[in-house]
Design an enzyme around this catalytic site. Sequence first.
Site, PDB file in Angstrom:
ATOM      1  N   ASP A  45     100.720  85.757  39.498  1.00  0.00           N
ATOM      2  CA  ASP A  45      99.831  86.464  40.559  1.00  0.00           C
ATOM      3  C   ASP A  45     100.186  85.860  42.135  1.00  0.00           C
ATOM      4  OD1 ASP A  45      98.909  83.834  40.408  1.00  0.00           O
ATOM      5  OD2 ASP A  45      96.648  84.566  39.996  1.00  0.00           O
ATOM      6  N   SER A  46     101.275  84.935  41.895  1.00  0.00           N
ATOM      7  CA  SER A  46     101.647  84.657  43.370  1.00  0.00           C
ATOM      8  C   SER A  46     102.205  85.753  43.880  1.00  0.00           C
ATOM      9  CB  SER A  46     103.107  83.518  43.013  1.00  0.00           C
ATOM     10  OG  SER A  46     103.797  84.100  42.071  1.00  0.00           O
ATOM     11  N   ASP A  84     100.324  86.948  34.397  1.00  0.00           N
ATOM     12  CA  ASP A  84      98.913  86.383  34.905  1.00  0.00           C
ATOM     13  C   ASP A  84      97.828  87.346  34.786  1.00  0.00           C
ATOM     14  OD1 ASP A  84      99.579  83.559  35.546  1.00  0.00           O
ATOM     15  OD2 ASP A  84     100.301  84.100  37.368  1.00  0.00           O
ATOM     16  N   LYS A 112      98.800  84.540  30.742  1.00  0.00           N
ATOM     17  CA  LYS A 112      98.483  83.131  31.291  1.00  0.00           C
ATOM     18  C   LYS A 112      97.045  83.235  32.222  1.00  0.00           C
ATOM     19  CE  LYS A 112     101.080  81.174  34.762  1.00  0.00           C
ATOM     20  NZ  LYS A 112     100.016  81.140  35.842  1.00  0.00           N
ATOM     21  N   GLU A 114      94.281  80.566  33.973  1.00  0.00           N
ATOM     22  CA  GLU A 114      94.009  79.293  34.768  1.00  0.00           C
ATOM     23  C   GLU A 114      92.757  78.873  34.431  1.00  0.00           C
ATOM     24  OE1 GLU A 114      94.224  79.640  38.918  1.00  0.00           O
ATOM     25  OE2 GLU A 114      96.497  80.566  38.787  1.00  0.00           O
ATOM     26  N   GLU A 181     100.436  72.413  36.839  1.00  0.00           N
ATOM     27  CA  GLU A 181     101.111  72.693  38.399  1.00  0.00           C
ATOM     28  C   GLU A 181     100.357  71.352  39.085  1.00  0.00           C
ATOM     29  OE1 GLU A 181     100.336  76.257  40.017  1.00  0.00           O
ATOM     30  OE2 GLU A 181     100.954  75.860  42.037  1.00  0.00           O
TER      31      GLU A 181
HETATM   32  O1  KIV Z   1     101.721  82.921  39.828  1.00  0.00           O
HETATM   33  C1  KIV Z   1     102.578  82.035  39.685  1.00  0.00           C
HETATM   34  O2  KIV Z   1     103.530  82.381  40.054  1.00  0.00           O
HETATM   35  C2  KIV Z   1     102.163  80.866  38.867  1.00  0.00           C
HETATM   36  C3  KIV Z   1     103.266  79.695  39.065  1.00  0.00           C
HETATM   37  C4  KIV Z   1     102.891  79.065  40.529  1.00  0.00           C
HETATM   38  C5  KIV Z   1     103.298  78.807  37.974  1.00  0.00           C
HETATM   39  O3  KIV Z   1     101.043  80.703  38.282  1.00  0.00           O
END
Ligand code: KIV
Length: 264
Positions: A45-46, A84, A112, A114, A181
């Site tokens: 989600d970056s 994510d 994934k 968080e 992280e």
């Molecule tokens: O969203 C993402 O790219 C991430 C990385 C920073 C691990 O979660």
Amino acid sequence: MPDVNLTTLYKLKQSGEKIVCLTAYDATFAHLESQAGVEVILVGDSLGMVLQGHDSTLPVTVADMTYHTRAVKQGNRGALIMADLPFMAYATLEQTLNNSAELMRAGAHMVKLEGAGWLSESITALVQRGIPVCAHLGLTPQTVNVLGGYKVQGREQAQADALLTDALALEAAGASLLLLECVPSDLATRISQRVKVPVIGIGAGSGTDGQVLVVHDMLGLSISGRLPRFVKNFMAETADIPAAIKAYVDAVKAVEFPAREHEF
Ligand code: KIV
């Protein structure tokens, strides 16, 4: 099935060979990365920051993640695709299951999330229904407003102990991978040694079982002009993007990246 699966990653951990993970958000990069030997492609989600230009990942939606996961699937050649779940897409169990199913239908092989111990119930429910999970701990960007900024986590002893407890709880709940992280490297090493599942690190030193970076960062691309301390610009010493991605793969495998200067 991808060529790389969870069994591959467990074998890599057992053998001590580092796992290479990198973000991708489209077919071209997924193709380049999987051809270069990246084992896990993270549709992170970056993308809210590096593609959409926001100052956090919070505006990213499930529809955004589904769109980019579908694109990555088209270009991928054998890597494991991890997608994510974005902000508030796993606030309830029902949302967690429905939104994870959407990402899996789009081409993800695992999701994934968080968070800490509170994720246990969701993780168990997902795994029971056939969806492998990576639990993202330490600096969790979706909670930046609670954390008070993008800061290293686990510097205090109590915080470090809590991180280890959370890692063990999430493994017990069924998480297949952990991602740490921005935590001090000695703590990340300790956690990686205590859990059986592979641990992927970013800003967590070289003692984890694998590494991940945001692809724009490792290509030296940044809107602000500044790169985080834990990033290496692989374009600085290479001729083109495919060579930079290959250099990243080689550096992680050779345990040359991250170096001391990238650690906390
Ligand atoms: O969203 C993402 O790219 C991430 C990385 C920073 C691990 O979660």
